[in-house]
Enzyme design. Structure first.
Site, mmCIF file in Angstrom:
data_model
loop_
_atom_site.group_PDB
_atom_site.id
_atom_site.type_symbol
_atom_site.label_atom_id
_atom_site.label_comp_id
_atom_site.label_asym_id
_atom_site.label_seq_id
_atom_site.Cartn_x
_atom_site.Cartn_y
_atom_site.Cartn_z
ATOM 1 N N TYR A 180 -9.278 91.147 18.233
ATOM 2 C CA TYR A 180 -8.836 90.993 16.845
ATOM 3 C C TYR A 180 -8.729 89.511 16.482
ATOM 4 O O TYR A 180 -8.861 88.632 17.326
ATOM 5 C CB TYR A 180 -7.534 91.766 16.629
ATOM 6 C CG TYR A 180 -7.713 93.259 16.844
ATOM 7 C CD1 TYR A 180 -8.726 93.954 16.189
ATOM 8 C CD2 TYR A 180 -6.901 93.965 17.726
ATOM 9 C CE1 TYR A 180 -8.921 95.316 16.389
ATOM 10 C CE2 TYR A 180 -7.087 95.329 17.932
ATOM 11 C CZ TYR A 180 -8.103 95.999 17.269
ATOM 12 O OH TYR A 180 -8.293 97.342 17.477
ATOM 13 N N CYS A 351 -5.429 110.518 31.665
ATOM 14 C CA CYS A 351 -6.688 111.147 31.232
ATOM 15 C C CYS A 351 -7.247 110.498 29.967
ATOM 16 O O CYS A 351 -8.414 110.659 29.633
ATOM 17 C CB CYS A 351 -6.465 112.634 30.969
ATOM 18 S SG CYS A 351 -5.269 112.932 29.639
HETATM 19 S S1 SF4 Z 1 -0.347 109.884 27.566
HETATM 20 FE FE1 SF4 Z 1 -0.994 111.988 27.762
HETATM 21 S S2 SF4 Z 1 -3.071 112.006 26.970
HETATM 22 FE FE2 SF4 Z 1 -2.538 109.882 27.344
HETATM 23 S S3 SF4 Z 1 -3.298 109.472 29.370
HETATM 24 FE FE3 SF4 Z 1 -1.207 110.119 29.613
HETATM 25 S S4 SF4 Z 1 -1.275 112.324 29.913
HETATM 26 FE FE4 SF4 Z 1 -3.266 111.705 29.167
#
Ligand code: SF4
Ligand SMILES: Cc1cc2nc3c(=O)[nH]c(=O)nc-3n(C[C@H](O)[C@H](O)[C@H](O)COP(=O)(O)O)c2cc1C
Length: 701
Positions: A180, A351
């Site tokens: 940015y 994830c």
């Molecule tokens: S906050 Fe939730 S969606 Fe994001 S990486 Fe962690 S488990 Fe996965």
């Protein structure tokens, strides 16, 4: 239960300039996807984190001026007076629980493309961020900023800061990170200026200093000023008067701020997926910062372990434990540590479905925490659920992510629940998926739920219990939930880009076949038109097993959707390291053993490839046979005492684990309440001034 004294240090207050955080838990700026258009949703999700014990709760990037328009990515604004009220709702929600509220003011420069405001983008020397990510591509390029643009930028920062103070924020940021505008000044690749803002590192940090000073001038003595800065690139460059340019930048900027929030440079390194980045991965880049400043330092690293947090503080790396994802996955993480319940933490699995949803332009979602973003519009709470509406007993068929989440929510509601799983182990699809290369943290989805269910006297769980419709009709449960998952189809991919039935050749495999222990032999092609993680993972796994693998996809890159989850660059690297040939823009038109016929997806031109086995990673189909049979025998329900039969998880619609968990929660909530399609619709605040300004113009048009 009482707190483990080992963790006492996490609960010490920290002075940040004129304000004091009640503890060291700092929810760093992360976007929620709510934007100013959903102020109540946003206040709900931030407020719940304050309730869960985070001492500081920040907004995501909040644009200071219409020349920073990040659409279609969902960003917040503080452009004028009309934006204040939307933010005040959030600061009130945060203050209600004794936490401090921070706002990350940002100007995106050449990395935002003003698609909606249609103002010319700006950058230090007219260079854009030429990212390959589709949401950052444009046919428009920024113009170089002149001296008056620089003055405007500093003024806009000050004006937005003044508005932030009126909205009730306690900490106001300058954001010099991740491509940015202020960051663009820090790097000579973007900044070719020959004036006082380019050249030496002292010149390149000047605009950031001026923005920090303008912020302080605007907010007076009772609001703290903070700097978020990315240090990865600068750390790699030798300094003129100190070890690296990162060391110099921190020394030069420290006197202008009350807090340093330090991190890596790009979304895939900063917000790295657990598949490729460990907890605490930022440390080698930011470990020096405290040696060059006397201001409190906050940093991130997908911290879910209280021991790792304490270690960073005791070793002098950080003063405050920053978190984005761990605070999304478990808004009550600090409270659980404080109460000696750290084994109840719903650990982030890394994830990156959260950042993926932001890249998709919608409200952020979380695999582990299906209530994220639903606090206000559905009244969902991450730790509680509303009381049961009846004494009905519930049978859940299937112990995968959806079945377990459904059982957990119903158990919390006080229902008597029986889970019947056909297999020997609970976890469904995750039994295979979490065993794939790098995905062991995904197992946390199952472990967290099993841990909680074990404490619930009203929930019984049975394995090796396959059920048919006759048995279910005999049992007499009033409520039945079918969570039987989905399966991978053997379909190929037509020239209309639609899954079509493949031949039943024995050398065609799906991921389910691999999960069942079948192994393709000889030259193997993985054909991936799913686009999420499975294709790349299967290729990696087969190489580990000594198979010769070629990866083919009709998309432009491997695991193409994972550009959203920050995994794609790593997937390509991993496949290259593993010696997997990656072929793109091709579809498998036919396979009858030995020879594969490929067609280019644009030109249609055909070619052939020697191939002994084909693994298709494409369409998925819901397993609905049991549900369908129960529906067909609806006339027998009343006699059996059954009031409802619901479908949930992948059996309802196959998708990522995040969707399955969400459906599981939704089914449990809807059992005697509102179905998923019913929720409160948020709306932006309009002022009289807005309406006076907007409506006459619309009429003229
Ligand atoms: S906050 Fe939730 S969606 Fe994001 S990486 Fe962690 S488990 Fe996965
Ligand atoms: C959904 C999501 C949105 C984010 N939005 C922002 C943002 O608006 N501004 C920012 O500085 N960082 C943003 N980040 C990066 C995080 O603040 C943080 O630096 C990164 O996720 C690493 O921290 P973690 O490991 O605790 O998640 C975002 C991260 C996520 C997951």
């Amino acid at each position: 239960m009482s707190r483990d004294p080992r963790f006492d240090i996490l609960f010490e207050p920290v002075a940040i300039g004129p304000v004091t955080a009640p503890n060291r838990f700092f929810q760093v700026p992360h976007a929620s996807g709510a934007t100013n258009a959903m102020p109540r949703v946003r206040a709900g999700l931030r407020g719940i984190k304050a309730e869960g014990g985070w001492g500081v709760v920040c907004t995501g990037a909040c644009s200071i001026h219409p020349s920073c328009d990040d659409a279609p990515l969902p960003y917040a604004t503080l452009w004028d007076e009309d934006d204040i009220r939307a933010h005040a709702l959030m600061t009130d929600a945060v203050h209600e629980h004794g936490a401090l509220a921070g706002v990350e003011l940002f100007h995106g420069g050449g990395a935002v493309l003003n698609r909606a405001t249609r103002l010319p983008p700006v950058s230090p020397s007219g260079k854009g961020w030429m990212a390959t990510h589709t949401t950052f591509m444009s046919s428009l390029r920024p113009r170089a900023m002149d001296a008056s643009d620089l003055r405007d930028l500093v003024r806009w920062q000050g004006e937005a800061a003044r508005r932030a103070k009126r909205a009730g924020f306690d900490i106001v940021y300058v954001y010099a990170g991740m491509g940015y505008l202020p960051y663009e000044f820090l790097l000579p690749e973007y900044n070719e200026r020959t004036d006082a803002y380019g050249g030496s590192i002292a010149n390149r940090v000047r605009i950031v200093q001026e923005m920090l000073d303008a912020t302080r001038d605007a907010v007076g003595g009772d609001v703290a000023v903070a700097l978020r800065i990315s240090l990865e690139e600068l750390r790699g460059r030798p300094g003129e008067s100190d070890e690296t340019e990162a060391h110099e930048a921190i020394r030069l900027l420290s006197p202008h701020t009350d807090l340093l929030d330090v991190k890596m440079d790009s979304s895939p390194t900063d917000c790295g997926p657990s598949r490729f980045r460990e907890e605490g991965a930022h440390e080698p880049v930011v470990d020096f910062v405290k040696s060059r400043t006397d201001k409190p330092v906050v940093g991130v690293g997908r911290f879910t372990s209280p021991d790792a947090m304490v270690s960073q503080i005791r070793r002098g790396v950080l003063d405050m434990v920053g978190a984005a994802r761990p605070s999304i996955a478990d808004p009550f993480l600090p409270r659980k540590i404080e109460e000696g319940r750290e084994d109840e933490i719903r650990e982030c699995i890394g994830c990156n479905m959260c950042i993926a949803s932001w890249h998709e332009g919608v409200l952020v979602r979380c695999t582990q925490n299906p209530t994220f973003g639903e606090e206000w519009r559905r009244g969902w709470h991450p730790e509680r659920a509303r009381p049961a509406g009846s004494k009905d007993r519930v049978l859940i068929v299937g112990g995968g992510p959806a079945g377990l989440e459904c059982a957990l929510t119903l158990g919390r509601r006080g229902y008597a629940v029986t889970v019947a799983e056909a297999g020997r182990e609970l976890g469904g699809r995750l039994l295979f998926e979490a065993a794939l290369p790098g995905l062991s943290a995904w197992r946390r989805v199952v472990d967290y739920r099993l841990g909680r269910l074990a404490q619930m006297p009203t929930v019984e769980v049975f394995t090796e219990s396959p059920l048919d419709a006759d048995q279910i009709l005999e049992f007499g449960f009033e409520r039945v939930v079918i969570a039987t998952g989905s399966h991978w189809a053997r379909d190929l991919y037509s020239d209309l880009e639609v899954p079509v039935e493949a031949s039943d050749h024995p050398a065609i495999f799906t991921p389910d076949d691999l999960a069942a222990g079948k192994a393709p032999a000889g030259k193997t092609v993985v054909f991936d038109f799913d686009g999420y993680v499975m294709g790349g993972l299967v290729a990696e796994r087969l190489v580990e097993q000594g198979t010769d693998v070629t990866y083919i996809t009709p998309a432009g890159g491997a695991s193409v959707w994972t550009v959203n989850s920050n995994e794609q660059p790593y997937v390509h690297r991993r496949l290259e390291e593993a010696g997997v040939a990656v072929r793109t823009l091709e579809r498998v038109a036919a396979f009858e053993g030995q020879t594969l016929t490929l067609a280019h997806i644009f030109t249609g031109s055909a070619r052939t490839l020697d191939c002994d086995a084909l693994v298709v990673v494409g369409a998925r189909r819901s397993n609905t046979a049991l549900f369908d049979e129960l529906q067909a025998r609806r006339a027998e329900w009343e006699g059996a005492g059954i009031k409802s039969v619901d479908l949930t998880g992948d059996a309802l619609a196959p998708g990522a684990v995040a969707h399955a968990v969400y459906f599981g929660r939704g089914t449990a909530e809807a059992l005697d309440g509102e179905p998923l399609e019913v929720f409160l619709r948020d709306a932006p605040f309009y002022t009289d001034r807005d309406l006076d300004r907007l409506i006459p113009k619309a009429r003229i048009a």
